[in-house]
Scaffold this active site. Structure first.
Site: not given
Ligand SMILES: *Cc1c(COP(=O)(O)O)cnc(C)c1O
Length: 381
Positions: A182
């Site tokens: 991210k």
């Molecule tokens: C990455 C992601 C999540 C979950 O986040 P984590 O930190 O991996 O638990 C939830 N929703 C979306 C759209 C994502 O891309």
């Protein structure tokens, strides 16, 4: 030739220094770094509160809890997302209801949201897919008409804006993920931001067992007992560590440059593929300033007399990683076993067949980008 993954973190020496400093200090978890990070994140999102939690999934779970989702409640969500965006409803005993997406932006279709509302609907989870904000004005209108809580899953959208306002602006709560793919990396990490005090208080309780040490909430009966605390609700241990928060704080200082580079990369790809017949570049709604977590290309593989599996493996031969975002959530065996049927959201299912996510992260060099573009043109050519 070095392998180019579809995503990766950008961690510099000053990030490492920030983490090491915590390791030499007193607090490894729930120390001063958490509050520092929360204040900074709230500022970036222009929201009153930020509540840091252990990951983006915990953030979604906490938001659903704070929204009061429980048994018999329905929550409308896009199928074009990571499973966590719907799982969080199940965690609370509620039922995810999938609304189809728009064929141009791949974001949830407000008209289909309207069509899926029943007397049991309690909330909408709007996933800002790839970093492009959903139509938040329309979703806000729908939410207000039906007294629904509007939650933004902004895991892709840190730094995204809708008509000049940070994407969290029109939601009741917005959730973020700080997984290494991210915008900013923490290893694992997440947060919920909100302008509403009542939600923030619920979220803070939920992330730490439902326990409070707040003197105002505890009253005077135990005021002389310094060890006293009370569990008021059933929460979890969803705390973030100071180690992670220090990394996140340091990374947040670079968000603007990360976003700038992501937007440059998107323009480069747009330029490279915009006029290529049989390839559709991501369309952007007017007024949206995407955070470009992903760059999703639609390719008419049939036209190029190939298929996606072959395309993936030929890119792999050239040391380039791709991914597909996403397999419609309700296609997963767990959801099929719950009774969700294929065909539920035909637009999302159709788009799924032709999409690929190209490498997208700030550390991509111009050489890397040229390699990606040339490889794709060669394979499709
Ligand atoms: C990455 C992601 C999540 C979950 O986040 P984590 O930190 O991996 O638990 C939830 N929703 C979306 C759209 C994502 O891309």
């Amino acid at each position: 030739m070095e392998f180019i993954p579809y995503a990766r973190q950008t961690v510099d020496e000053d990030d490492i220094k920030a983490v090491v400093e915590v390791l030499r200090g007193v607090y490894l978890t729930t120390g001063p770094k958490i509050a520092e990070f929360e204040i900074e994140l709230a500022k970036v999102c222009r929201q009153k509160h930020a509540v840091a939690v252990s990951n983006g999934t915990a953030a979604l779970h906490a938001a659903c809890y704070a929204a009061g989702i429980g048994e018999c409640d329905e929550v409308i969500v896009s199928p074009m997302t990571f499973a966590a965006s719907a799982n969080c409803v199940l965690y609370c005993g509620g039922t995810p209801v999938f609304a189809d997406i728009l064929p141009d932006t791949y974001n949830i279709d407000p008209q289909d949201v309207r069509a899926k509302i029943t007397p049991k609907t309690k909330a909408i989870i709007a996933v800002h897919f790839t970093g492009q904000p959903c139509d938040m004005y329309e979703l806000r209108t729908i939410a207000d008409e039906h007294r629904l809580v509007l939650i933004g899953d902004a895991a892709h959208a840190l730094g995204a804006e809708f008509r000049g306002v940070p994407v969290a602006g029109l939601a009741d709560m917005s959730t973020y993920s700080f997984h290494p793919v991210k915008h900013i990396a923490m290893g694992e990490g997440g947060a919920v931001v909100t302008d509403k005090d009542a939600f923030a208080e619920k979220l803070r309780l939920f992330r730490s067992h439902g326990i409070t040490r707040d003197e105002i909430r505890l009253g005077t009966v135990h005021a002389h007992e310094p060890w006293w605390y009370e569990q008021l609700e059933l929460g979890y241990n969803y705390r973030l560590t100071d180690i992670q928060a220090a990394l996140g704080y340091s990374q947040l200082q670079k968000l603007d440059s990360f976003l700038k580079r992501r937007r440059e990369i998107a323009s480069f790809y747009d330029e490279a593929f915009g006029s290529l017949d049989g390839v559709k570049i991501p369309s952007q709604m007017p007024g949206c300033n995407s955070a470009w977590h992903l760059y999703v290309l639609q390719i008419d593989f049939q036209k190029f007399k190939t298929n996606r599996t072959d395309f993936f493996s030929r890119m792999r031969d050239r040391q380039i990683g791709l991914q597909v975002h996403y397999i419609p959530v309700y296609w997963h065996p767990y959801y099929q076993a719950l009774g969700y049927k294929k065909g539920l959201c035909p637009i999302a299912e159709g788009i799924y067949e032709n999409i690929v996510s190209l490498p997208m992260y700030p550390a991509l060099s111009q050489d890397d980008l040229s390699r990606v573009v040339e490889a794709i043109k060669e394979i499709l050519g």
